[in-house]
Design an enzyme around this catalytic site. Structure first.
Site, PDB file in Angstrom:
ATOM      1  N   LYS A  90       0.862  -1.190   0.000  1.00 37.02           N
ATOM      2  CA  LYS A  90       0.000   0.000   0.000  1.00 37.02           C
ATOM      3  C   LYS A  90       0.888   1.225   0.000  1.00 37.02           C
ATOM      4  O   LYS A  90       2.028   1.170   0.479  1.00 37.02           O
ATOM      5  CB  LYS A  90      -0.874   0.021   1.257  1.00 37.02           C
ATOM      6  N   ASP A  92      -6.698   4.337  -5.114  1.00 34.79           N
ATOM      7  CA  ASP A  92      -7.404   4.124  -3.845  1.00 34.79           C
ATOM      8  C   ASP A  92      -8.032   5.463  -3.489  1.00 34.79           C
ATOM      9  O   ASP A  92      -8.137   6.332  -4.370  1.00 34.79           O
ATOM     10  CB  ASP A  92      -6.392   3.658  -2.785  1.00 34.79           C
TER      11      ASP A  92
END
Ligand code: NAD
Length: 430
Positions: A108, A148
């Site tokens: 991430k 995201d």
């Protein structure tokens, strides 16, 4: 775990892991490796702003585990981004890819920035700077980012372009979630919501429930919720009686209900890009507008939280109607630990987040496969492959739950952790 720790997402991710690691009797060295990310990067991003000044942003990339394949996970642009949030999300990506059985690990990234404060040019320069800072650690065989919160397909296009320039060749597979026509896959927009409903369909089969005419209440009306609503109606023959969303002007949330069933296409036509439904237009069309929390209390068969984390708490979990049989976690982390205990006791069938919403990353994986082949599938083919992957992931978790008499969330963790442990052993890491 103390309340303030429950609010720290990385502490929550570690606590969830510890609980299952204990049940599994996982060896201490494996536990230590999986409780923490393999690698973490924090870097400065100096960006020239439109007024000529230089502003320095902070960026992160965390690679939690890549034993099963390249790290995979989105990049968030958020004002409140922290290293712990990125660590938690990277950890959950490891479990998500493992449970979906796609050959990828967990990663991430993020930048501490409110993207709505940037011009288009500033956003592009920030995206390119992010790649310049970390590109040597990225790549289709190392680590593959995606969009995201706060990032878009266009930003992925700029990032792919920057990476390709640095490498001196076209490398579309370095990043997924690209725009269709710029290396993106058809079906990606629908993928997560579609996948949520595939898992609901499989849960209904398991529980012996006929799907036609069943009802759902959905929190959120953004990307995941919109396609979950459409698929619940079109694939299962069900009725969505309400959706709830955040109103950015009023700074509160509302539930939009219609007993005979909402029309997701109409609602989409009056929803902005941030997932806020126009109240006036909805009211004119006969929608009843209620408090934002009411979605949780509706007499429905299926609840689908598909908005934000931490919405089902120890305080409101008792308000869930006795009629609810399935809770499908479209959002990441919608249920806090205290509420989870109550759901377990009440026998509500929970489809845990990293299984339920794995459709997005599965389609990202398909995007990479198509990039590698330089051959693109029609949308029906993408969705058919996605259906098959999601259904078999659900079945694997259910089989584990039955075999070991586990709650579905614990079973999903068990499947994922065992798969990552196996890969680490096969590679000789342990
Ligand atoms: P989005 O930004 O498109 O939509 C979010 C929706 O939630 C909006 O309708 C917003 O109004 C609503 N919302 C926000 N706060 C709310 C509140 N307090 N009460 C009620 N509604 C509220 O986001 P998305 O892409 O649909 O993602 C939703 C969730 O699903 C997130 O948890 C995300 O991490 C998770 N998720 C998304 C994907 C994906 O592919 N988009 C994949 C996996 C998981």
């Amino acid at each position: 775990m103390a309340k303030h720790e429950e609010m720290n997402p990385f502490k929550l991710a570690q606590a969830q892991f510890d609980q299952v690691a204990e049940q599994m009797g996982l060896e201490p060295a494996v536990r230590e490796m999986l409780r923490w990310p393999l690698r973490e990067f924090r870097f400065q991003l100096p960006v020239r702003m439109d007024d000529g000044s230089i502003k320095v942003f902070f960026g992160f990339r965390v690679q939690h585990n890549d034993a099963r394949g390249p790290a995979k996970g989105g990049i968030r642009f958020a004002a409140n981004e922290t290293l712990d949030t990125v660590r938690a999300l990277a950890t959950w990506m490891t479990w998500k890819c493992a449970v979906a059985d796609i050959p990828l690990g967990g990663g991430k990234g993020g930048v501490v920035v409110d993207p709505s404060m940037l011009s288009t040019g500033e956003k592009e320069r920030l995206c390119r700077e992010w790649i310049d800072a970390i590109w040597k650690n990225l790549g289709p065989r190392n680590d593959v980012p995606a969009p995201d919160v706060g990032t878009t397909p266009q930003m992925m296009g700029w990032m792919m372009d920057e990476y390709s320039k640095l490498r001196g060749e076209y490398v579309p597979g370095v990043i997924t979630g690209k725009p269709v026509g710029g290396g993106g896959s058809l079906g990606r927009t629908a993928a997560t919501g579609f996948g949520v409903v595939v898992t609901v369909r499989e849960a209904m089969k398991h529980l012996g429930i006929k799907s036609v005419g069943r009802t759902a209440s959905i929190q959120g009306f953004g990307n995941v919720a919109q396609y979950a609503a459409r698929t619940f109606i079109e694939m299962l023959g069900g009725r969505v009686i309400c959706v709830s969303c955040w109103d950015r002007d009023d700074r509160t949330s509302y539930t939009f209900s219609k007993e005979e069933g909402v029309d997701p296409y109409f609602l989409q036509s009056i929803t902005d890009q941030y997932g806020t439904v126009d109240k006036e237009k909805a009211q004119k069309a006969g929608y009843v507008i209620e408090d934002g929390d009411v979605w949780l209390t509706k007499d429905v068969d299926v609840l689908i939280p598909a908005a934000v984390e931490g919405v089902i708490t120890g305080d409101n979990v008792q308000q869930i109607s006795k009629q609810v049989k399935i809770l499908a976690e479209g959002a990441n982390g919608p249920t806090l630990l205290e509420a989870d205990k109550v759901l377990k006791e009440r026998g509500i069938f929970v489809i845990p987040d990293f299984l339920c919403n794995a459709g997005g990353v599965t389609c990202s994986y398909f995007e990479q496969v198509q990039n590698d082949m330089n051959y693109y599938w029609p949308e029906e083919e993408v969705l058919a492959k996605l259906d098959q992957k999601m259904a078999s992931a659900f079945k694997a978790v259910l089989a584990m739950a039955r075999e070991k008499h586990l709650y579905m969330r614990d079973a999903a963790y068990w499947v994922a952790i065992a798969s990552v442990e196996r890969a680490m052993r096969l590679r000789g890491w342990l």
